[in-house]
Design an enzyme around this catalytic site. Sequence first.
Site, PDB file in Angstrom:
ATOM      1  N   ARG A 184      -0.681  84.686   5.810  1.00 41.86           N
ATOM      2  CA  ARG A 184      -1.869  84.338   5.006  1.00 41.86           C
ATOM      3  C   ARG A 184      -2.820  85.534   5.037  1.00 41.86           C
ATOM      4  O   ARG A 184      -3.184  85.992   6.121  1.00 41.86           O
ATOM      5  CB  ARG A 184      -2.542  83.098   5.599  1.00 41.86           C
ATOM      6  N   LYS A 198      -9.459  88.768  10.966  1.00 37.50           N
ATOM      7  CA  LYS A 198     -10.021  87.859  11.967  1.00 37.50           C
ATOM      8  C   LYS A 198     -10.510  88.551  13.235  1.00 37.50           C
ATOM      9  O   LYS A 198     -10.309  89.745  13.437  1.00 37.50           O
ATOM     10  CB  LYS A 198      -8.986  86.786  12.314  1.00 37.50           C
TER      11      LYS A 198
HETATM   12  C1  LIG Z   1      -7.545  78.027   6.006  1.00 40.30           C
HETATM   13  N1  LIG Z   1      -7.175  78.923   7.116  1.00 40.30           N
HETATM   14  C2  LIG Z   1      -7.942  79.835   7.753  1.00 40.30           C
HETATM   15  S1  LIG Z   1      -9.605  80.079   7.356  1.00 40.30           S
HETATM   16  C3  LIG Z   1     -10.201  81.090   8.637  1.00 40.30           C
HETATM   17  C4  LIG Z   1     -10.342  82.540   8.253  1.00 40.30           C
HETATM   18  O1  LIG Z   1      -9.631  83.044   7.427  1.00 40.30           O
HETATM   19  N2  LIG Z   1     -11.334  83.155   8.911  1.00 40.30           N
HETATM   20  C5  LIG Z   1     -11.717  84.445   8.736  1.00 40.30           C
HETATM   21  C6  LIG Z   1     -11.560  85.123   7.533  1.00 40.30           C
HETATM   22  C7  LIG Z   1     -12.013  86.428   7.416  1.00 40.30           C
HETATM   23  C8  LIG Z   1     -12.627  87.063   8.490  1.00 40.30           C
HETATM   24  C9  LIG Z   1     -12.788  86.381   9.687  1.00 40.30           C
HETATM   25  C10 LIG Z   1     -12.333  85.075   9.811  1.00 40.30           C
HETATM   26  N3  LIG Z   1      -7.259  80.484   8.724  1.00 40.30           N
HETATM   27  C11 LIG Z   1      -6.002  79.934   8.697  1.00 40.30           C
HETATM   28  C12 LIG Z   1      -4.828  80.163   9.494  1.00 40.30           C
HETATM   29  O2  LIG Z   1      -4.776  80.995  10.424  1.00 40.30           O
HETATM   30  N4  LIG Z   1      -3.722  79.399   9.184  1.00 40.30           N
HETATM   31  C13 LIG Z   1      -3.743  78.466   8.179  1.00 40.30           C
HETATM   32  N5  LIG Z   1      -2.630  77.756   7.963  1.00 40.30           N
HETATM   33  N6  LIG Z   1      -4.836  78.246   7.411  1.00 40.30           N
HETATM   34  C14 LIG Z   1      -5.941  78.967   7.686  1.00 40.30           C
END
Ligand SMILES: Cn1c(SCC(=O)Nc2ccccc2)nc2c(=O)[nH]c(N)nc21
Length: 279
Positions: free
Chosen positions: A255, A221
């Site tokens: 996660r 992230k």
């Molecule tokens: C579904 N979900 C997501 S998706 C966003 C993501 O991965 N972005 C992302 C992925 C890769 C690179 C940059 C951003 N983040 C969370 C979290 O932090 N907690 C919970 N409980 N569920 C979540």
Amino acid sequence: MIFDCAGKSLDLSVPRIMGIINVTPDSFSDGGKFFDRDAALKQAEKLISDGADILDIGGESTRPGSDIVAEQEEIERVAPVIEMISAEFDIPISIDTMKPGVMTAAVKAGAGLINDVNALRMEGALEAAVELNVPVCLMHMQGTPQTMQQEPHYDDVVTEVKTFLLERVDTCLKAGIKAEHIMLDPGFGFGKRARHNLRLMKHLSVLTDLPYPVLVGVSRKSIIGDMLKVSVDERLAGSLSLASIATWQGAKLIRTHDVKETYQAVKLSQAVMQVEDFD
Ligand SMILES: Cn1c(SCC(=O)Nc2ccccc2)nc2c(=O)[nH]c(N)nc21
């Protein structure tokens, strides 16, 4: 601290790993309309062999500015994949969705935990979760995926996130959600600037001291990108560093996209935490 996820158990007495399976066009290289379900099954197999304790399946990207997906479309993406994976493997499955209809279809297909980045605030979501009677992760988000990164502002992000989550817990308990079915999550990157994400990580124990397990999602992230100025595929070391810091402060579920490496990092921080101080 054992979560019964529709018959499949998730033991959160020690830190565990949530592997990510995105069934969205932007997550399949061909970006094609038809998601390769075999690819999803293969990915599940790999995540499980790498050490995942639960698989998080999502059909709608919640990245900043992402498009809203219609409920039926989201169901058509996730239900077949959940069905296939839950038929093939024993691992608990969480459904990453904000929509009550998707929650219901996903649990019917075999999901055993609702992972709602919107903390059951959508119309009908709380009622659906009560009816489905499966564990739920309540996550903090300021605004919506479409608006959250425009001008995030807090007077005191740690207190405001804690207060929000406890208010959601209270609402859920009053509606009939069982206390032992609740998990909390600060929602890294969901309506937060870099300094907000760092403060939430620095003071994570404010949440882990509460009587609910805490899930943390920092994998690849912006909290890492902002600090290291590296692209999404260069964020493994940062992700592992933060996974260690989170588990050190008591986070029980991490996660991640990188299950194998995260499993190893978490294993070490856990070993340090639980070594006896005597021979
Ligand atoms: C579904 N979900 C997501 S998706 C966003 C993501 O991965 N972005 C992302 C992925 C890769 C690179 C940059 C951003 N983040 C969370 C979290 O932090 N907690 C919970 N409980 N569920 C979540």
